[in-house]
Enzyme design. Structure first.
Site, PDB file in Angstrom:
ATOM      1  N   ASP A 118       0.824  -1.217   0.000  1.00  0.00           N
ATOM      2  CA  ASP A 118       0.000   0.000   0.000  1.00  0.00           C
ATOM      3  C   ASP A 118       0.856   1.264   0.000  1.00  0.00           C
ATOM      4  OD1 ASP A 118      -2.300   1.522   0.048  1.00  0.00           O
ATOM      5  OD2 ASP A 118      -3.113   0.569   1.849  1.00  0.00           O
ATOM      6  N   GLU A 137     -14.252   1.570  -0.107  1.00  0.00           N
ATOM      7  CA  GLU A 137     -13.880   2.372   1.061  1.00  0.00           C
ATOM      8  C   GLU A 137     -14.373   3.814   0.973  1.00  0.00           C
ATOM      9  OE1 GLU A 137      -9.807   1.519   2.869  1.00  0.00           O
ATOM     10  OE2 GLU A 137      -9.520   0.936   0.779  1.00  0.00           O
TER      11      GLU A 137
END
Length: 629
Positions: A395, A450
């Site tokens: 990430d 998200e």
């Protein structure tokens, strides 16, 4: 392949090219040069033109005589020479490109490539060399620049795409993490600014998706720059100077072109990329994943007991993977990997052993900053492999500048060497990466589950933009986020098919699945790798119905934006009779319908506002009552 053309162009075309390039209008008697390339009848056609007065190149694309891309600037500038003007043609060389390859994930596992290629060689005013390589396929046109050693660093491209001003446009505002929202404009009315290079347009010649392929650390990532009031979208690089120490082949500037069904099922982006660098791919296995971040957040990541409970749920459902997100490798403050005892402090090996005994593989989140040096990678990657971790979710790269792309080159080779599948987040978008490095199962690069700012229109645009170019980690299935997502429960089930991802991360809580047994049962059936993909119905921003085949069964996902309606979907799955099980929204939750239809019949489904559906179809025979296995 068509033969080369040298012909006079009309004063109108010459004036248009001159206006695009900022040159004085050419005279009618001027004889410019042009070269044509196509893959055959009804396929898109590229026309490369060289203005004899300015020495500037343009490229236009048409299909069946209708405009796709108007004559657009081609060329680049290096520290040694301006290769966007004063060019003189040297020679042309053509060939056919025919390949077969098989992927581990994607909209279709078996691929066949048929392209025509021409290489046009030019020399600049000071003797600098530029080769323009153009490829034409049934579903697209692409070009790249090739420079010899000694050309110097690249300072920028003159490349641009000029669309008719009134062309419909679906654009995502550029962000370093590629998580911009898609919105609809016309080519000219889109606000001034930077946009992702995954831009979709509709012209008289059909739909065109702008894409990039074969992007590596040899170059810099691209975005589109636009000035409101024009139909031109300029290629802008992430770096002001791209270091080039040897011969250079830039990424492909590509246009996926055709009707909407052709664009949606196209693998052109992958087809342009280099062949797989991973010889043995047997350890690379796509699958569905119980993802715990939206289900429990950081607290779950820090708890072995919570993770074991998630493993138990995945095992009960026969889901092959469970993903442990942020928090698992942090002590109070931050884990010091220079501590010689850091490996023994982790409960991860115990979780991996526990999960393996239940037939579940573990995927772990890790921050890019913990893998950005050779020393860190030498600590982490062998350790994760030794523990038995199956994959890594890396990430926060948040850059397509050349130094970060060189890091991608390194981490791709090293994860392959350590048999770790990869899910990139906060990342670039797939630009052929999954063909060359098949352990890359999915990438985020999308405003996904998200986000709290998504709209139903955005959701119905993604199958025609971001997901066309490769696997998309949208993370569907977050039923618990009521009020934070714009769609219905049935549409949320449909996302698992409408959106392709080699690791399909289910973002819900076990409790939310248990409360929706129809959704849970569908999730138990849906695969993460497909033998074929078809678009059954669609309009970007309004509706998208995709069918994906695994074996002899077709899975359908339908997404809709706007008012409630009765959806009518052509059941273009093949001849014969099909048992179709449909999940839709009812008055008190999800409901299921079963019916037998013939191939080519119309499937009707009642859809709520901003809703959708999911379906499973299998060949019918007397006595068959369900497609579930």
């Amino acid at each position: 392949m068509s033969v080369p053309i040298r012909t006079a162009v009309t004063a109108v075309c010459a004036s248009l090219a001159a206006a695009l390039l900022g040159a004085a209008p050419a005279q009618a008697e001027q004889h410019d040069q042009a070269w044509s390339l196509s893959a055959g009848a009804h396929a898109p056609r590229a026309e490369v033109g060289l203005d004899d007065t300015t020495g500037r190149l343009t490229l236009a694309v048409s299909r069946d005589g209708r405009t796709v891309i108007e004559p657009s600037p081609v060329g680049l500038v290096t520290e040694q020479a301006d290769l966007s003007k004063d060019l003189r043609f040297l020679h042309r060389k053509s060939r056919k490109v025919e390949e077969r390859y098989r992927t581990r994930s994607g909209k279709r596992l078996d691929r066949r490539v048929r392209m025509n290629e021409t290489r046009l060689s030019f020399v600049g005013a000071q003797g600098a060399r530029l080769d323009l390589v153009v490829r034409a396929a049934a579903d697209g046109i692409a070009y790249r620049y090739v420079l010899p050693t000694g050309s110097g660093d690249v300072l920028g491209e003159a490349s641009a795409f000029t669309l008719p001003a009134d062309a419909k446009a679906w654009l995502g505002a550029y962000r370093a993490d590629n998580e911009g929202q898609f919105a609809q404009y016309t080519a000219a009315t889109a606000p001034t600014g930077a946009y992702s290079d995954q831009a979709l347009f509709s012209t008289d010649g059909g739909y065109t998706l702008l894409v990039e392929s074969d992007l590596t650390g040899d170059y810099s990532g691209a975005r589109l720059a636009h000035d409101q009031g024009t139909g031109t979208y300029r290629v802008e690089l992430a770096d002001e100077r791209v270091a080039a120490t040897g011969p250079l082949a830039t990424p492909w500037r590509a246009m996926v072109t055709g009707d909407l069904a052709t664009v949606t099922r196209s693998t052109f982006t992958d087809d342009l990329a280099p062949a797989s660098k991973v010889r043995d791919t047997s350890w690379i296995r796509p699958g569905t994943v119980l993802w715990t971040w939206l289900a429990g957040g950081r607290e779950a990541g820090q708890s072995l007991a919570a993770q074991k409970a998630y493993v138990d749920h995945a095992a009960q459902r026969h889901w092959p993977y469970e993903a442990v997100d942020a928090g698992w490798y942090y002590r109070p403050g931050e884990w010091d990997v220079t501590d010689p005892d850091w490996q023994t402090d982790s409960w991860m090996p115990e979780l991996v052993r526990y999960a393996r005994a239940k037939g579940v593989g573990i995927i772990v989140w890790i921050h890019q900053r913990d893998l950005d040096t050779p020393e860190e990678r030498a600590q982490w990657l062998p350790t994760l492999e030794q523990w038995g971790v199956r994959g890594v979710k890396i990430d926060f790269m948040n850059s397509e500048a050349q130094p970060m792309l060189r890091w991608y080159d390194t981490i791709l080779a090293e994860t392959a060497a350590h048999h770790l599948m990869v899910d990139f987040h906060g990342s670039t978008i797939p630009k052929g990466i999954q063909r060359t490095w098949p352990q890359v199962m999915t990438l985020e690069g999308v405003a996904g589950e998200e986000k709290r700012t998504n709209t139903a229109a955005h959701l119905t645009t993604l199958p025609f933009t971001r997901n066309v170019i490769g696997s998309m980690d949208f993370t569907p299935g977050a039923f618990q986020r009521v009020g934070l997502r714009p769609n219905s429960d049935a549409a949320e089930v449909g996302l698992t098919v409408a959106y392709e991802s080699g690791l399909q991360m289910f973002a819900g809580t076990p409790e939310s699945y248990e409360a929706r047994p129809l959704a849970r049962a569908y999730f138990d059936q849906v695969p993460a790798a497909w033998d074929d993909t078809r678009l059954l119905a669609g309009t970007p921003g309004q509706e998208a119905v995709l069918a994906r085949r695994s074996g002899d069964r077709w899975f359908l996902g339908g997404l809709y934006a706007g008012a409630a309606r009765t959806a009518r979907v052509p059941l273009a799955l093949g001849p014969g009779r099909w048992l179709v099980e449909t999940i839709r929204d009812g008055a008190e939750g999800l409901v299921q319908d079963r019916r037998v239809l013939r191939g080519g019949d119309t499937l009707t489904v009642d859809v709520v506002a901003n809703g959708g559906f999911a379906a499973l179809a299998c060949p019918w025979r007397p006595g068959l009552t369900t497609c579930h296995r």
